[in-house]
Design a protein around this motif. Structure first.
Motif, PDB file in Angstrom:
ATOM      1  N   MET A 167      -2.975  27.273  14.491  1.00 53.15           N
ATOM      2  CA  MET A 167      -4.363  27.649  14.278  1.00 53.15           C
ATOM      3  C   MET A 167      -4.773  27.248  12.867  1.00 53.15           C
ATOM      4  SD  MET A 167      -4.600  31.380  16.019  1.00 53.15           S
ATOM      5  CE  MET A 167      -6.115  31.138  16.900  1.00 53.15           C
ATOM      6  N   SER A 168      -5.815  26.489  12.785  1.00 50.26           N
ATOM      7  CA  SER A 168      -6.298  26.063  11.477  1.00 50.26           C
ATOM      8  C   SER A 168      -7.135  27.175  10.845  1.00 50.26           C
ATOM      9  CB  SER A 168      -7.131  24.795  11.614  1.00 50.26           C
ATOM     10  OG  SER A 168      -8.295  25.052  12.370  1.00 50.26           O
ATOM     11  N   TYR A 169      -7.457  26.974   9.586  1.00 51.52           N
ATOM     12  CA  TYR A 169      -8.342  27.895   8.897  1.00 51.52           C
ATOM     13  C   TYR A 169      -9.777  27.466   9.124  1.00 51.52           C
ATOM     14  CZ  TYR A 169      -4.744  30.371   6.292  1.00 51.52           C
ATOM     15  OH  TYR A 169      -3.686  31.172   5.939  1.00 51.52           O
ATOM     16  N   LYS A 170     -10.681  28.409   9.067  1.00 50.46           N
ATOM     17  CA  LYS A 170     -12.113  28.105   9.063  1.00 50.46           C
ATOM     18  C   LYS A 170     -12.733  28.968   7.981  1.00 50.46           C
ATOM     19  CE  LYS A 170     -13.959  31.423  12.357  1.00 50.46           C
ATOM     20  NZ  LYS A 170     -14.848  31.604  13.486  1.00 50.46           N
ATOM     21  N   ILE A 171     -13.874  28.560   7.482  1.00 51.14           N
ATOM     22  CA  ILE A 171     -14.551  29.306   6.430  1.00 51.14           C
ATOM     23  C   ILE A 171     -15.681  30.107   7.065  1.00 51.14           C
ATOM     24  CG2 ILE A 171     -15.867  29.151   4.289  1.00 51.14           C
ATOM     25  CD1 ILE A 171     -14.171  26.736   3.553  1.00 51.14           C
ATOM     26  N   CYS A 221     -11.939  26.706  -3.447  1.00 54.21           N
ATOM     27  CA  CYS A 221     -11.006  26.276  -2.409  1.00 54.21           C
ATOM     28  C   CYS A 221     -10.812  24.769  -2.339  1.00 54.21           C
ATOM     29  CB  CYS A 221     -11.470  26.784  -1.053  1.00 54.21           C
ATOM     30  SG  CYS A 221     -13.110  26.181  -0.557  1.00 54.21           S
ATOM     31  N   GLN A 222     -11.863  24.021  -2.521  1.00 55.50           N
ATOM     32  CA  GLN A 222     -11.808  22.582  -2.268  1.00 55.50           C
ATOM     33  C   GLN A 222     -10.724  21.847  -3.052  1.00 55.50           C
ATOM     34  OE1 GLN A 222     -15.470  20.400  -2.905  1.00 55.50           O
ATOM     35  NE2 GLN A 222     -15.000  19.057  -1.196  1.00 55.50           N
ATOM     36  N   PRO A 223     -10.584  22.048  -4.353  1.00 51.51           N
ATOM     37  CA  PRO A 223      -9.536  21.314  -5.070  1.00 51.51           C
ATOM     38  C   PRO A 223      -8.113  21.763  -4.735  1.00 51.51           C
ATOM     39  CG  PRO A 223     -10.686  22.781  -6.573  1.00 51.51           C
ATOM     40  CD  PRO A 223     -11.426  22.818  -5.260  1.00 51.51           C
ATOM     41  N   GLU A 224      -7.960  22.917  -4.101  1.00 51.28           N
ATOM     42  CA  GLU A 224      -6.635  23.423  -3.738  1.00 51.28           C
ATOM     43  C   GLU A 224      -6.093  22.818  -2.453  1.00 51.28           C
ATOM     44  OE1 GLU A 224      -4.870  25.379  -5.824  1.00 51.28           O
ATOM     45  OE2 GLU A 224      -6.591  25.097  -7.142  1.00 51.28           O
ATOM     46  N   CYS A 225      -6.954  22.252  -1.637  1.00 48.86           N
ATOM     47  CA  CYS A 225      -6.532  21.711  -0.348  1.00 48.86           C
ATOM     48  C   CYS A 225      -5.743  20.418  -0.554  1.00 48.86           C
ATOM     49  CB  CYS A 225      -7.734  21.451   0.546  1.00 48.86           C
ATOM     50  SG  CYS A 225      -7.267  20.833   2.180  1.00 48.86           S
ATOM     51  N   PRO A 226      -4.472  20.407  -0.144  1.00 50.55           N
ATOM     52  CA  PRO A 226      -3.641  19.222  -0.370  1.00 50.55           C
ATOM     53  C   PRO A 226      -3.959  18.043   0.554  1.00 50.55           C
ATOM     54  CG  PRO A 226      -2.400  20.848   0.851  1.00 50.55           C
ATOM     55  CD  PRO A 226      -3.713  21.501   0.469  1.00 50.55           C
ATOM     56  N   VAL A 227      -4.757  18.266   1.592  1.00 52.27           N
ATOM     57  CA  VAL A 227      -5.066  17.193   2.542  1.00 52.27           C
ATOM     58  C   VAL A 227      -6.565  16.876   2.590  1.00 52.27           C
ATOM     59  CG1 VAL A 227      -3.010  17.548   3.969  1.00 52.27           C
ATOM     60  CG2 VAL A 227      -5.100  18.833   4.478  1.00 52.27           C
ATOM     61  N   ASP A 268      -9.008  19.284  12.275  1.00 57.73           N
ATOM     62  CA  ASP A 268      -8.078  18.203  12.583  1.00 57.73           C
ATOM     63  C   ASP A 268      -7.228  17.813  11.374  1.00 57.73           C
ATOM     64  OD1 ASP A 268      -8.943  18.034  15.236  1.00 57.73           O
ATOM     65  OD2 ASP A 268     -10.562  16.654  14.693  1.00 57.73           O
ATOM     66  N   LYS A 269      -7.711  18.113  10.172  1.00 58.44           N
ATOM     67  CA  LYS A 269      -6.971  17.790   8.953  1.00 58.44           C
ATOM     68  C   LYS A 269      -6.190  18.988   8.412  1.00 58.44           C
ATOM     69  CE  LYS A 269     -10.056  14.230   7.076  1.00 58.44           C
ATOM     70  NZ  LYS A 269     -10.900  13.915   5.910  1.00 58.44           N
TER      71      LYS A 269
END
Length: 55
Positions: free
Chosen positions: A1-5, A15-21, A35-36
């Motif tokens: 299950m992915s995360y959603k905001i 959050c945005q700069p913390e996402c490794p993908v 999907d990412k």
């Protein structure tokens, strides 16, 4: 299950700069591309309002 905001997002940008993908994009609120998302939780760990939630 992915995360959603959720609607709790205040578009602070933490959050945005913390996402490794690079799955998070900006808008009125931030959005996570399911999907990412690799479900690492990095976004949830830095959000001041707990907007990212597992879907």
């Amino acid at each position: 299950m992915s995360y959603k905001i959720t609607d709790a997002c205040i578009a602070c940008g933490a959050c945005q700069p913390e996402c490794p993908v690079d799955a998070i994009s900006a808008g009125d609120i931030y959005v996570i591309d399911p999907d990412k998302c690799i479900e690492c939780g990095a976004c949830a760990n830095v959000c001041p309002v707990n907007a990212p939630q597992q879907d």
